[in-house]
Design an enzyme around this catalytic site. Structure first.
Site, PDB file in Angstrom:
ATOM      1  N   LEU A  10       0.876  -1.178   0.000  1.00 21.87           N
ATOM      2  CA  LEU A  10       0.000   0.000   0.000  1.00 21.87           C
ATOM      3  C   LEU A  10       0.908   1.221   0.000  1.00 21.87           C
ATOM      4  O   LEU A  10       1.500   1.545   1.032  1.00 21.87           O
ATOM      5  CB  LEU A  10      -0.897   0.005   1.237  1.00 21.87           C
ATOM      6  CG  LEU A  10      -1.797  -1.212   1.463  1.00 21.87           C
ATOM      7  CD1 LEU A  10      -2.532  -1.108   2.804  1.00 21.87           C
ATOM      8  CD2 LEU A  10      -2.802  -1.353   0.330  1.00 21.87           C
ATOM      9  N   LYS A 206       6.954   8.416  18.544  1.00 24.17           N
ATOM     10  CA  LYS A 206       7.944   7.328  18.584  1.00 24.17           C
ATOM     11  C   LYS A 206       8.246   6.941  20.035  1.00 24.17           C
ATOM     12  O   LYS A 206       8.404   5.753  20.345  1.00 24.17           O
ATOM     13  CB  LYS A 206       9.211   7.772  17.854  1.00 24.17           C
ATOM     14  CG  LYS A 206       8.965   7.963  16.352  1.00 24.17           C
ATOM     15  CD  LYS A 206      10.098   8.710  15.682  1.00 24.17           C
ATOM     16  CE  LYS A 206       9.858   8.879  14.192  1.00 24.17           C
ATOM     17  NZ  LYS A 206      10.782   9.837  13.563  1.00 24.17           N
TER      18      LYS A 206
HETATM   19  N1  HSE Z   1      10.248  13.348   9.877  1.00 20.59           N
HETATM   20  C1  HSE Z   1      10.918  12.237  10.470  1.00 20.59           C
HETATM   21  C2  HSE Z   1      12.287  12.702  10.994  1.00 20.59           C
HETATM   22  C3  HSE Z   1      11.052  11.108   9.461  1.00 20.59           C
HETATM   23  O1  HSE Z   1      12.708  13.831  10.702  1.00 20.59           O
HETATM   24  O2  HSE Z   1      12.943  11.956  11.706  1.00 20.59           O
HETATM   25  C4  HSE Z   1      11.207   9.763  10.067  1.00 20.59           C
HETATM   26  O3  HSE Z   1      10.137   9.370  10.874  1.00 20.59           O
END
Ligand code: HSE
Ligand code: NDP
Length: 432
Positions: A10, A206
């Site tokens: 996807l 995260k």
């Molecule tokens: N925008 C994210 C970063 C990309 O700058 O780490 C990876 O998740």
């Protein structure tokens, strides 16, 4: 015995194209590692006519999700379209059709991870998401497998490449936040709308995922205290250097006596800290386990092939499970009920840059605010700012509680002793 494995993809953007390149280009390695051929059968895109950054047979492309998630011949669905609602819907459909799912989507996993993992378990399917945190760094497998025997008490991460790149450039080239952000956007490092990166939201997603795994608790995005980097100035970085610190956007997850704290905020790290040397767009995660002690993983947090490496490693894990007949058995329910620390249980040291009236008595009034809260000062310096009767005072406290520090902050703001609190950051180190 599984004869071959067919994959539905996807999305065919940055990451999807990397997955195609790796699955096509690493056929021999994949065959050796999983014992059967793996091939891509169908690819969902929005625009069928768009030029792609990988070689793909146009007949594999479709704009109908159903042709991927409901195709009875597809065993594994890889979701790399991004976003929340559509991705969630497609993943749930794929799982209900008994397809194993791999995703790189931290936005989705931070918000709906528990729901999706339980749907996977109910359907006897795997749901892996290694690429969702720190791109090419195998951090999830490290927490789930490598350190499965230990009790993890602390994780600190530089898990957003954009902000690490901006802070490195500001520091090394003495540029402002706005100057570096503009340059990063022109070079394609930062997104056109950089809000979720620079305001710490991407890193918070995260850290919610890492804290849930590392502490075996359902940590939600709302449980993460978040502060971004947009108000950091060159002056802050200059004082940080003078004091022997590096400024980083740090995801901090700690567990003490069964209670956890999770935050993302600009943090001054002693130059000797392992994370202080992580420069530019690189990511790293520092983990402390009671038995293992300190460990750290370092590497690219984004990019086409690094991210695809994690996704294809998940694919290897799914296919191995298929051959062993053990899919859907790796989801482990959280061991602990969520217990978050209260503010008086969160320990930290704090940096202040203050503008005060340059007159007799100010200094003693200022230091007595800290003394009244039983907080002593570790570092302190003062210098005049121009000839307008204002002095700049920069200080770092010894370890105190977040609660005490919030009280101090309020009193500094309201007491009349301080003209302006120019900046205020957490400092890592000491007995915390
Ligand atoms: N925008 C994210 C970063 C990309 O700058 O780490 C990876 O998740
Ligand atoms: P891109 O924007 O480059 O690609 C998205 C792809 O999905 C495109 O091919 C697009 O189609 C397709 N797509 C989007 N929405 C739909 C839809 N509704 N229906 C059908 N197709 C759709 O994203 P990335 O590859 O950069 O990111 C993908 C995921 O990976 C995100 O979740 C991201 O957070 C995550 N990730 C990305 C990293 C990176 O380095 N880029 C690192 C780690 C994780 P079309 O091409 O036709 O427009």
């Amino acid at each position: 015995m599984v004869q071959n494995v067919s994959v539905g993809l996807l999305g065919l953007g940055t990451v999807g194209s990397g997955v195609v390149r790796m699955v096509e280009g690493h056929q021999e390695e994949l065959l050796h590692r999983v014992g059967c051929p793996v091939y891509i059968k169908r690819v969902l895109v929005q625009n069928l006519d768009k030029e792609r950054s990988c070689h793909i047979n146009p007949e594999l492309l479709t704009s109908k999700a159903d042709e991927v998630v409901s195709d009875p011949e597809i065993d594994v669905v890889i979701e790399v379209i991004g976003g929340i609602e559509r991705a969630r819907e497609y993943i749930l459909q794929a799982l209900s059709n008994k397809k194993h799912v791999i995703t790189a989507n931290k936005d989705l996993m931070a918000l709906h991870g528990a729901e999706l993992l339980s749907a996977a378990e109910e359907n006897g399917c795997d749901l892996f998401y290694e690429a969702s945190v720190a791109g090419g760094i195998p951090i999830i497998r490290t927490l789930v497998d490598g350190l499965a025997s230990d009790r993890i008490t602390k994780m600190m991460g530089i898990v957003n490449g954009t902000t690490n790149y901006i802070l490195t450039k500001m520091d090394k080239e003495n540029l402002t936040f706005e100057e570096v952000l503009k340059e990063a956007q022109e070079l394609g490092y930062a997104e056109a709308d950089p809000t979720s990166d620079v305001e710490g939201i991407d890193a918070a997603r995260k850290m919610a995922i890492l804290a849930s795994l590392g502490f075996s608790m359902n940590i939600h995005l709302d449980d993460v205290e978040v502060k971004g980097i947009s108000s950091i100035t060159s002056e802050d970085l200059e004082y940080a250097r003078q004091f022997g610190y590096s400024m980083k956007l740090i995801g901090n997850a700690k567990k003490d006596n069964g209670k956890v704290e999770v935050s993302v905020e600009p943090t001054l790290l002693p130059d000797t800290h392992p994370l202080a040397s992580v420069q530019n767009e690189y990511n790293a995660v520092y983990i402390y386990g009671e038995a293992v002690g300190e460990t750290m993983l370092f590497g690219p947090g984004a990019g086409q092939l690094p991210t695809a490496t994690s996704i294809v490693s998940d694919l290897v894990a799914v296919v191995r499970n298929m051959r062993l007949g053990v899919n859907g058995k790796s989801v482990v329910a959280p061991q602990f009920d969520k217990q978050l620390k209260k503010d008086d249980e969160i320990a930290g040291k704090y940096f202040y840059r203050l503008h005060v009236k340059d007159e007799a008595g100010t200094f003693s009034a200022l230091t007595s605010i800290f003394a009244n809260h039983e907080v002593s000062l570790e570092k302190l310096l003062q210098k005049p700012v121009g000839d307008n009767g204002v002095a700049e005072v920069v200080l770092v406290t010894h370890t105190t509680s977040k609660q005490q520090n919030d009280n101090i902050y309020q009193q500094l703001r309201d007491s009349g002793v301080v003209n302006q609190i120019k900046s205020h950051y957490r400092v890592e180190g000491g007995a915390q």
